[in-house]
Design an enzyme around this catalytic site. Sequence first.
Site, PDB file in Angstrom:
ATOM      1  N   LYS A 152       0.768  -1.043   0.081  1.00 51.91           N
ATOM      2  CA  LYS A 152      -0.160  -0.082  -0.185  1.00 51.91           C
ATOM      3  C   LYS A 152       0.762   1.277  -0.107  1.00 51.91           C
ATOM      4  CE  LYS A 152      -3.098   2.606   3.077  1.00 51.91           C
ATOM      5  NZ  LYS A 152      -3.634   2.744   4.407  1.00 51.91           N
TER       6      LYS A 152
ATOM      7  N   ASP B  57      -2.469  10.397   3.875  1.00 51.15           N
ATOM      8  CA  ASP B  57      -3.815  10.234   4.065  1.00 51.15           C
ATOM      9  C   ASP B  57      -4.596  10.766   4.977  1.00 51.15           C
ATOM     10  OD1 ASP B  57      -6.346   9.008   3.863  1.00 51.15           O
ATOM     11  OD2 ASP B  57      -5.660   7.299   5.354  1.00 51.15           O
TER      12      ASP B  57
ATOM     13  N   LYS C 115      -9.840  12.562   8.765  1.00 46.23           N
ATOM     14  CA  LYS C 115      -9.616  11.886  10.009  1.00 46.23           C
ATOM     15  C   LYS C 115      -9.222  13.113  11.115  1.00 46.23           C
ATOM     16  CE  LYS C 115      -6.104   8.857   8.132  1.00 46.23           C
ATOM     17  NZ  LYS C 115      -6.512   7.396   8.732  1.00 46.23           N
TER      18      LYS C 115
ATOM     19  N   ASP D 170       1.720   6.386   5.780  1.00 49.38           N
ATOM     20  CA  ASP D 170       0.875   5.379   5.203  1.00 49.38           C
ATOM     21  C   ASP D 170       1.164   4.654   3.926  1.00 49.38           C
ATOM     22  OD1 ASP D 170      -1.783   4.145   5.901  1.00 49.38           O
ATOM     23  OD2 ASP D 170      -2.986   5.437   4.792  1.00 49.38           O
TER      24      ASP D 170
ATOM     25  N   ASP E 296     -12.210   6.966   4.133  1.00 50.57           N
ATOM     26  CA  ASP E 296     -10.790   6.680   4.898  1.00 50.57           C
ATOM     27  C   ASP E 296     -10.514   5.189   4.916  1.00 50.57           C
ATOM     28  OD1 ASP E 296      -8.688   7.359   6.328  1.00 50.57           O
ATOM     29  OD2 ASP E 296      -9.541   7.234   8.241  1.00 50.57           O
TER      30      ASP E 296
ATOM     31  N   GLU F 195      -9.448   3.729   2.439  1.00 57.97           N
ATOM     32  CA  GLU F 195      -9.014   3.940   0.853  1.00 57.97           C
ATOM     33  C   GLU F 195      -8.022   2.881   0.491  1.00 57.97           C
ATOM     34  OE1 GLU F 195      -5.710   4.974   2.994  1.00 57.97           O
ATOM     35  OE2 GLU F 195      -7.520   5.519   3.488  1.00 57.97           O
TER      36      GLU F 195
ATOM     37  N   ARG G  56      -7.564  -0.243   0.934  1.00 56.69           N
ATOM     38  CA  ARG G  56      -8.258  -1.573   0.585  1.00 56.69           C
ATOM     39  C   ARG G  56      -8.714  -1.478  -1.032  1.00 56.69           C
ATOM     40  NH1 ARG G  56     -12.190  -2.131   5.369  1.00 56.69           N
ATOM     41  NH2 ARG G  56     -10.429  -0.905   6.181  1.00 56.69           N
TER      42      ARG G  56
END
Length: 314
Positions: free
Chosen positions: A84, A89, A96, A107, A166, A168, A170
Amino acid sequence: LVNIARDLANAPANYLTPTDFVSKAKKHFEKSDVEIEIIDHKQAEKAGMGGLLGVSKGSIEKPYLLVLKYLPNKDEKPICLVGKGVTFDSGGISIKPSSKMSEMKADMSGAAAVFGAMSAVNTIGYKKNIIGIMPLTENMPANNALKPGDVITISNGKTVEILNTDAEGRLILADAISHAVTLEAKEIVDLATLTGACLVALGTVASGLFSNSDSLIKTFEKGCKNTGEELWHLPLYEQYKDLLKSDIADISNCYEGRFAGASTAAIFLQEFVAKTPWVHLDIAPTMSNGKSSGADVKGMSGSGVRTLIEYLDN
């Protein structure tokens, strides 16, 4: 090799955009046996990578699927390592809390781990085909960003209802894993700072281990005894898939309740591996070190590099 991943993950997001990440890969692997393939946003559109493109919509930074190919045996199916790569993020529209959001520069730690592992692959000179796949993007809020309630289509044709922007990581992994399947991967290992739920479950000591293969579970559990990177096997119960049901798409991107967040995220990813033997490592718990201790330096940890090398060795 771990420090390569640490340096990438510690880099401020304005110094390591998706474009910067690609540029570093070009320079790092320029004189190596690793072939670089860069799938830009136009090629991603042609391939129907709705996850990667959807997450990137709110950012001025263009997304990439970075593919590093080490192929000494042309007729052998490859092992695919997927990481990933969200270089920052914010959470997108489902933004967030501001506290510790600065840590979301890391991230992309899964992609950093794959980058480090592919460096090892080139140095060690394995006699097996290995491909590193890194979906790279930012996740930002904007007037054209992905919204809760939207439906996107992943490159394998599955539709996804977005309940929370959030969730995201996946989505971009779905496209990356689907790409690995098209490459006829022999095995797929993905790494991601995927869920806070895994951190709640395991603290900062171990990463979550999920797999559809008993033999791979044993391989990784045995391997962590040599790496110092603890892994804890968590379940992929069929009942969890019911939590991801959607009335308007094949699947929703998350379960909005409080329970089994790490497992439901892994169940989502499993929808895209087809029948390929697969391991998912949720490295959110081990992303960073709060203080220096022995070989563990304060800051981002480079989690997963040693685990991947141990796996490839065995």
